[in-house]
Enzyme design. Structure first.
Site, PDB file in Angstrom:
ATOM      1  N   TYR A   7      46.003 -21.392  14.113  1.00 16.93           N
ATOM      2  CA  TYR A   7      44.755 -21.939  14.634  1.00 16.93           C
ATOM      3  C   TYR A   7      44.973 -23.306  15.282  1.00 16.93           C
ATOM      4  O   TYR A   7      44.238 -23.695  16.184  1.00 16.93           O
ATOM      5  CB  TYR A   7      43.737 -22.116  13.494  1.00 16.93           C
ATOM      6  N   GLY A   8      45.960 -24.041  14.795  1.00 16.39           N
ATOM      7  CA  GLY A   8      46.116 -25.443  15.176  1.00 16.39           C
ATOM      8  C   GLY A   8      46.438 -25.702  16.632  1.00 16.39           C
ATOM      9  O   GLY A   8      46.371 -26.841  17.095  1.00 16.39           O
ATOM     10  N   CYS A  43      41.972 -24.472   5.010  1.00 12.01           N
ATOM     11  CA  CYS A  43      42.696 -24.727   6.258  1.00 12.01           C
ATOM     12  C   CYS A  43      42.135 -26.015   6.847  1.00 12.01           C
ATOM     13  O   CYS A  43      40.931 -26.116   7.093  1.00 12.01           O
ATOM     14  CB  CYS A  43      42.479 -23.557   7.218  1.00 12.01           C
ATOM     15  N   ASN A  44      43.000 -27.013   7.050  1.00 14.03           N
ATOM     16  CA  ASN A  44      42.551 -28.290   7.593  1.00 14.03           C
ATOM     17  C   ASN A  44      41.937 -28.127   8.975  1.00 14.03           C
ATOM     18  O   ASN A  44      40.908 -28.733   9.288  1.00 14.03           O
ATOM     19  CB  ASN A  44      43.731 -29.264   7.659  1.00 14.03           C
ATOM     20  N   CYS A  53      48.443 -29.845   6.215  1.00 11.78           N
ATOM     21  CA  CYS A  53      48.220 -28.435   6.526  1.00 11.78           C
ATOM     22  C   CYS A  53      48.552 -27.662   5.263  1.00 11.78           C
ATOM     23  O   CYS A  53      49.547 -27.965   4.596  1.00 11.78           O
ATOM     24  CB  CYS A  53      49.106 -27.985   7.689  1.00 11.78           C
ATOM     25  N   THR A  54      47.730 -26.678   4.914  1.00 12.98           N
ATOM     26  CA  THR A  54      47.937 -25.983   3.646  1.00 12.98           C
ATOM     27  C   THR A  54      49.191 -25.110   3.634  1.00 12.98           C
ATOM     28  O   THR A  54      49.624 -24.677   2.562  1.00 12.98           O
ATOM     29  CB  THR A  54      46.708 -25.130   3.285  1.00 12.98           C
ATOM     30  N   HIS A  55      49.798 -24.877   4.777  1.00 15.57           N
ATOM     31  CA  HIS A  55      51.086 -24.184   4.799  1.00 15.57           C
ATOM     32  C   HIS A  55      52.215 -25.076   4.273  1.00 15.57           C
ATOM     33  O   HIS A  55      53.198 -24.584   3.716  1.00 15.57           O
ATOM     34  CB  HIS A  55      51.442 -23.751   6.234  1.00 15.57           C
TER      35      HIS A  55
END
Length: 261
Positions: A46-47, A77-78, A187-189
């Site tokens: 998405y980023g 998700c940020n 970022c949650t990843h």
């Protein structure tokens, strides 16, 4: 027989696999709850997408979880949080709905005016939410935003420890390592590659992410709404993904079981 509202699942949404790091924190503090995790890996990342497209995708996927009976929603998700959470709260004022933001506050409140590196997607770094956070704490810390295009894709393919990932991170972080005191995983990843980041940065550098704070906020909101499950046993986690392949579901399970520290 209709399921009592407090026994319905908590919906957790992310643009892919990253939000599983937040799901792990939710499960740690609310293990009795039921969870549905939806990852939109088909449209990841998405980023690097336009704001309106991120907003449309986020709203559609949150509505998918609500249609499945979710009693509360975590946008893990940020990028999606910055794009759509305010709008979603207006659309669903009675639903406990929590987003995530970079953990700049705890990093900035360390003693001695620290220098902080915020690793995030390009969209998060460019967004108003990040700029507002940075302005709020710029008197307490020097804050450097580092866009990390390409990093989340390693996690999306299950590569969290490979040599190619290590080289990627070394090249990304090398210009900053002498000056920083802390790294914020925006970022949650990124918590899935935390071990490598810590190894490259050294033990002197503290690493922060927002997963635990988000989980605690969801517990607080569910409690206020009288929606916490009264069960005492272990809950369950159901994984769904827009790619709808067994490989994606199996990777989701693997990442959920992974030790992040």
């Amino acid at each position: 027989m209709e399921i009592a509202k407090c026994d319905r699942p908590i919906g957790v949404f992310d643009s892919g696999m990253g939000g599983i790091s937040v799901l792990k924190e939710l499960y740690k503090i609310m293990p009795q709850e039921q969870y549905i995790y939806f990852g939109d890996s088909k449209n990841a990342p998405y980023g690097t997408r336009p704001l309106e497209e991120i907003r449309r995708l986020t709203i559609a996927n949150v509505e998918l979880l609500l249609e499945q009976g979710a009693k509360g929603i975590v946008v893990a998700c940020n990028t999606a949080t910055a794009a759509a959470v305010r709008i979603l709260r207006g659309m669903y004022p009675d639903v406990p709905l929590v987003g995530i933001e970079p953990a700049i506050k705890p990093a900035a409140l360390q003693p001695g005016h620290p220098t902080i590196l915020v690793m995030a997607t390009p969209m998060t770094i460019q967004g108003d939410k990040y700029r507002n956070l940075m302005m709020r704490y710029e008197q307490k810390a020097d804050i450097i935003g580092l866009p990390c295009p390409g990093l989340m894709e390693f996690v999306e393919t299950g590569n969290t420890e490979g040599e190619d990932l290590k080289v990627f991170l070394e090249n990304l972080l090398a210009p900053y390592l002498r000056e920083i005191d802390s790294i914020v995983l925006g970022c949650t990843h990124y918590p899935f590659v935390r071990r490598l980041i810590q190894e490259i940065a050294g033990e002197r550098v503290r690493i922060f992410d927002g997963g635990n704070g988000t989980a605690r906020e969801m517990r607080r909101r569910l409690g206020e709404a009288g929606l916490l499950s009264a069960h005492t046993g272990s809950g369950s986690v159901k994984f769904e993904n827009s790619l709808a392949t067994e490989e994606e579901i199996e990777l989701s399970r693997t990442l959920f079981q992974k030790n992040l520290l």
